[in-house]
Structures are given as structure tokens and as C-alpha cells.
Design a protein around this motif. Sequence first.
Motif, mmCIF file in Angstrom:
data_model
loop_
_atom_site.group_PDB
_atom_site.id
_atom_site.type_symbol
_atom_site.label_atom_id
_atom_site.label_comp_id
_atom_site.label_asym_id
_atom_site.label_seq_id
_atom_site.Cartn_x
_atom_site.Cartn_y
_atom_site.Cartn_z
ATOM 1 N N TRP A 119 -5.522 -17.963 3.883
ATOM 2 C CA TRP A 119 -5.201 -18.104 2.002
ATOM 3 C C TRP A 119 -5.600 -19.582 1.764
ATOM 4 O O TRP A 119 -6.115 -20.823 2.639
ATOM 5 N N GLN A 120 -6.519 -18.853 0.881
ATOM 6 C CA GLN A 120 -7.061 -20.002 -0.149
ATOM 7 C C GLN A 120 -6.739 -20.094 -1.426
ATOM 8 O O GLN A 120 -6.043 -19.720 -2.194
ATOM 9 N N VAL A 121 -6.624 -21.123 -2.354
ATOM 10 C CA VAL A 121 -6.467 -21.491 -3.723
ATOM 11 C C VAL A 121 -6.562 -20.534 -4.795
ATOM 12 O O VAL A 121 -7.773 -20.626 -4.929
ATOM 13 N N GLY A 122 -5.281 -19.705 -5.416
ATOM 14 C CA GLY A 122 -6.388 -19.392 -6.220
ATOM 15 C C GLY A 122 -5.929 -17.805 -5.574
ATOM 16 O O GLY A 122 -5.609 -16.830 -6.830
ATOM 17 N N ARG A 123 -5.718 -17.864 -4.168
ATOM 18 C CA ARG A 123 -5.069 -16.237 -3.860
ATOM 19 C C ARG A 123 -3.968 -15.673 -4.818
ATOM 20 O O ARG A 123 -2.473 -16.345 -5.062
ATOM 21 N N ARG A 124 -3.769 -14.543 -4.999
ATOM 22 C CA ARG A 124 -2.745 -13.448 -6.197
ATOM 23 C C ARG A 124 -1.589 -13.347 -4.855
ATOM 24 O O ARG A 124 -2.325 -12.851 -3.219
ATOM 25 N N ILE A 125 -0.435 -13.464 -4.699
ATOM 26 C CA ILE A 125 0.501 -13.543 -3.654
ATOM 27 C C ILE A 125 1.677 -11.754 -4.265
ATOM 28 O O ILE A 125 2.459 -12.736 -5.361
ATOM 29 N N ASN A 126 2.449 -11.705 -3.795
ATOM 30 C CA ASN A 126 3.239 -10.838 -4.011
ATOM 31 C C ASN A 126 4.577 -11.448 -3.551
ATOM 32 O O ASN A 126 4.769 -11.921 -2.742
ATOM 33 N N CYS B 157 6.231 -14.152 0.742
ATOM 34 C CA CYS B 157 5.563 -13.746 0.509
ATOM 35 C C CYS B 157 4.365 -13.354 0.471
ATOM 36 O O CYS B 157 4.310 -13.349 2.597
ATOM 37 N N ASP B 158 3.836 -12.017 0.026
ATOM 38 C CA ASP B 158 3.229 -11.358 0.702
ATOM 39 C C ASP B 158 3.860 -10.238 2.238
ATOM 40 O O ASP B 158 3.427 -10.433 2.867
ATOM 41 N N GLY B 159 5.230 -10.862 2.048
ATOM 42 C CA GLY B 159 5.928 -9.964 2.786
ATOM 43 C C GLY B 159 6.478 -10.756 4.135
ATOM 44 O O GLY B 159 6.878 -10.730 4.532
ATOM 45 N N CYS B 160 6.325 -12.291 3.884
ATOM 46 C CA CYS B 160 7.001 -13.228 4.634
ATOM 47 C C CYS B 160 7.441 -13.898 4.133
ATOM 48 O O CYS B 160 7.459 -14.314 3.121
ATOM 49 N N CYS B 161 8.737 -14.038 5.147
ATOM 50 C CA CYS B 161 10.100 -14.377 4.619
ATOM 51 C C CYS B 161 9.538 -16.586 4.724
ATOM 52 O O CYS B 161 9.922 -16.599 5.672
ATOM 53 N N ASP C 223 1.538 -6.349 2.982
ATOM 54 C CA ASP C 223 2.096 -7.281 2.167
ATOM 55 C C ASP C 223 3.157 -7.863 1.518
ATOM 56 O O ASP C 223 2.990 -8.040 -0.089
ATOM 57 N N GLY C 224 4.375 -7.428 1.842
ATOM 58 C CA GLY C 224 6.193 -7.111 1.090
ATOM 59 C C GLY C 224 6.337 -6.101 -0.036
ATOM 60 O O GLY C 224 6.946 -6.075 -0.376
ATOM 61 N N VAL C 225 4.881 -5.144 0.256
ATOM 62 C CA VAL C 225 5.362 -3.722 -0.746
ATOM 63 C C VAL C 225 6.118 -2.581 0.299
ATOM 64 O O VAL C 225 5.615 -2.669 1.644
ATOM 65 N N SER C 226 6.988 -2.068 -0.272
ATOM 66 C CA SER C 226 7.513 -1.307 0.679
ATOM 67 C C SER C 226 7.039 0.291 0.454
ATOM 68 O O SER C 226 6.498 0.515 -0.891
ATOM 69 N N LEU C 227 6.600 1.567 1.332
ATOM 70 C CA LEU C 227 5.373 2.076 1.145
ATOM 71 C C LEU C 227 6.245 3.067 1.907
ATOM 72 O O LEU C 227 5.661 2.854 3.079
ATOM 73 N N THR C 228 5.663 4.667 1.612
ATOM 74 C CA THR C 228 5.841 5.405 2.568
ATOM 75 C C THR C 228 4.636 5.916 3.206
ATOM 76 O O THR C 228 2.995 6.206 2.972
ATOM 77 N N VAL C 229 4.593 6.113 4.291
ATOM 78 C CA VAL C 229 3.489 6.601 5.475
ATOM 79 C C VAL C 229 3.190 8.180 4.979
ATOM 80 O O VAL C 229 4.140 9.170 5.182
ATOM 81 N N ASN C 230 1.930 8.297 4.885
ATOM 82 C CA ASN C 230 1.768 9.851 4.450
ATOM 83 C C ASN C 230 1.052 10.638 5.630
ATOM 84 O O ASN C 230 1.886 11.598 6.443
ATOM 85 N N GLU C 231 0.458 9.931 6.920
ATOM 86 C CA GLU C 231 0.006 10.385 7.672
ATOM 87 C C GLU C 231 -0.883 9.011 9.367
ATOM 88 O O GLU C 231 -0.468 8.950 8.455
ATOM 89 N N VAL C 232 -0.227 10.094 10.276
ATOM 90 C CA VAL C 232 -0.198 8.813 11.058
ATOM 91 C C VAL C 232 -1.235 9.920 11.931
ATOM 92 O O VAL C 232 -1.454 10.607 12.901
ATOM 93 N N ASP C 233 -2.533 8.965 12.345
ATOM 94 C CA ASP C 233 -3.224 9.334 13.343
ATOM 95 C C ASP C 233 -3.682 7.936 14.894
ATOM 96 O O ASP C 233 -4.654 7.336 14.178
ATOM 97 N N GLY C 234 -2.927 8.351 16.247
ATOM 98 C CA GLY C 234 -2.670 6.717 16.685
ATOM 99 C C GLY C 234 -2.741 6.002 15.855
ATOM 100 O O GLY C 234 -1.059 6.035 16.178
ATOM 101 N N THR C 235 -3.023 4.618 16.347
ATOM 102 C CA THR C 235 -3.255 3.410 15.584
ATOM 103 C C THR C 235 -3.381 3.881 13.742
ATOM 104 O O THR C 235 -3.397 2.541 13.258
ATOM 105 N N ARG C 236 -4.419 4.777 13.737
ATOM 106 C CA ARG C 236 -3.908 4.870 11.529
ATOM 107 C C ARG C 236 -3.447 5.527 11.641
ATOM 108 O O ARG C 236 -2.976 6.198 11.746
ATOM 109 N N PHE C 237 -3.227 5.342 10.554
ATOM 110 C CA PHE C 237 -2.233 5.618 9.095
ATOM 111 C C PHE C 237 -2.750 4.873 8.186
ATOM 112 O O PHE C 237 -3.630 4.482 7.090
ATOM 113 N N GLY C 238 -1.918 6.154 7.195
ATOM 114 C CA GLY C 238 -2.788 6.495 5.492
ATOM 115 C C GLY C 238 -1.342 6.082 4.514
ATOM 116 O O GLY C 238 -0.350 6.437 4.936
#
Length: 201
Positions: free
Chosen positions: A76-83, A39-43, A142-157
Motif C-alpha cells: 500500500w502507498q499513500v493515497g490508496r483507496r481502501i474498503n 481494511c480491504d478485508g483484513c481485520c 478486498d473485503g467485499v462479499s461476492l458470489t462465485v459464478n464459476e470455477v475452473d481449476g484455480t480460476r474463478f469468476g
Amino acid sequence: MFTGLVSGIGTLHERVGARLVIAAPYKRGSLDEGASIACDGCCLTIVDVSKAKGNGALVAVEASNETLAGTTLGDWQVGRRINLERALAFGDELGGHLVTGHVDGRAKILAREPDGDSVRFVLESPKALSPFIAAKGSVALDGVSLTVNEVDGTRFGVNIIPYTLAHTTWEDRRQGDLVNLEVDLLARYVARLREQEGLNP
């Protein structure tokens, strides 16, 4: 185990403390009590399943205090959409990357901008997790597998294509939002091996 490929979007139907009831787009007979669901990546463990009005099922899960504190679930609040993603079965196609559903922390969305037909997100990870995030590596957000484009310290895209926006909750995400972050399992093991090598030269 999961793959980070969302198989449906649910909606938080009811919340009583740590017990969450999610309206899921799955047939009642396809879900079993005791099974795992991301649920949003949490087992989480399914503790009850009932038929929803119309199509779909109402899926009840329970979260520990640690999970509520270390993920976005506590807000989370009622009505939230969840992956949602059901657990990987042997023989299933591994189309994303191996995801355990053990959320490592929360990342904050710093920016959301159009990038051609896609949308580019810049996020900030907790400092302790940044060594495990590498350009062209994988993360689960949020449970979606994504490729990291770039990293700058603690920031990533990351870039999210129109299909993923339409079939996950990422269309809802905005600057300032927190999302569940799971770093690549292989990155963790490599870091641990290097740590052991340092202890045993």
C-alpha cells in the motif's frame, strides 16, 4: 466478525512502517481504540483515532509482519483507496456472509470485461485455496462479499454490479492487480470435517 458489506471508503493518509493511518468517513465519536476494523478485508485493531480536518476521522492501525507478507497491505502507498467495514454487532443485519477478516491469501485479477451493466472479473487463487471456492458459493475479495459464478481449476469468476462498483474500490481494480482473498468459513469447516472422517473411517 464482518459481513463483507463495505460501509465506507477510506484513503491511506500516512504510513510509517507497519503503522497505517487511514482517513475514514466515520465520525470520531463512533470509533473506539481497541475496536476491530476491516481494511480491504483484513481485520486490524484501531490503535488511535483523531478528528480529521473537515469531516471524518483519522484511524491508525498496525499490521504484523505476517499480515504485511500475506496480504496486499505490504504494497500500500499513500493515497490508496481502501474498503472499510466496522465489526458486526449482535443484532445487526447479516446481508453478505460471515467474514472473519483473516485473509487466506491473494488472488490475481486475470481479466476485467463489461457484462451488461455489470463488470465481470476472472481471478486466479493460490492452488491451496482453490478447493474452498465453489460455484454459487461466497468469497470475500478486498473485503467485499461476492458470489462465485464459476470455477475452473484455480480460476474463478465474479460479477460486480454498478452499485458495488460505485460504493467500493472495485472500480479501481484492473487486470494484474492482487486482491485480498478470504474463502468461505463454512467451506473450511466442511473440508476439515471430511479430512477427519478420512483419518477415522
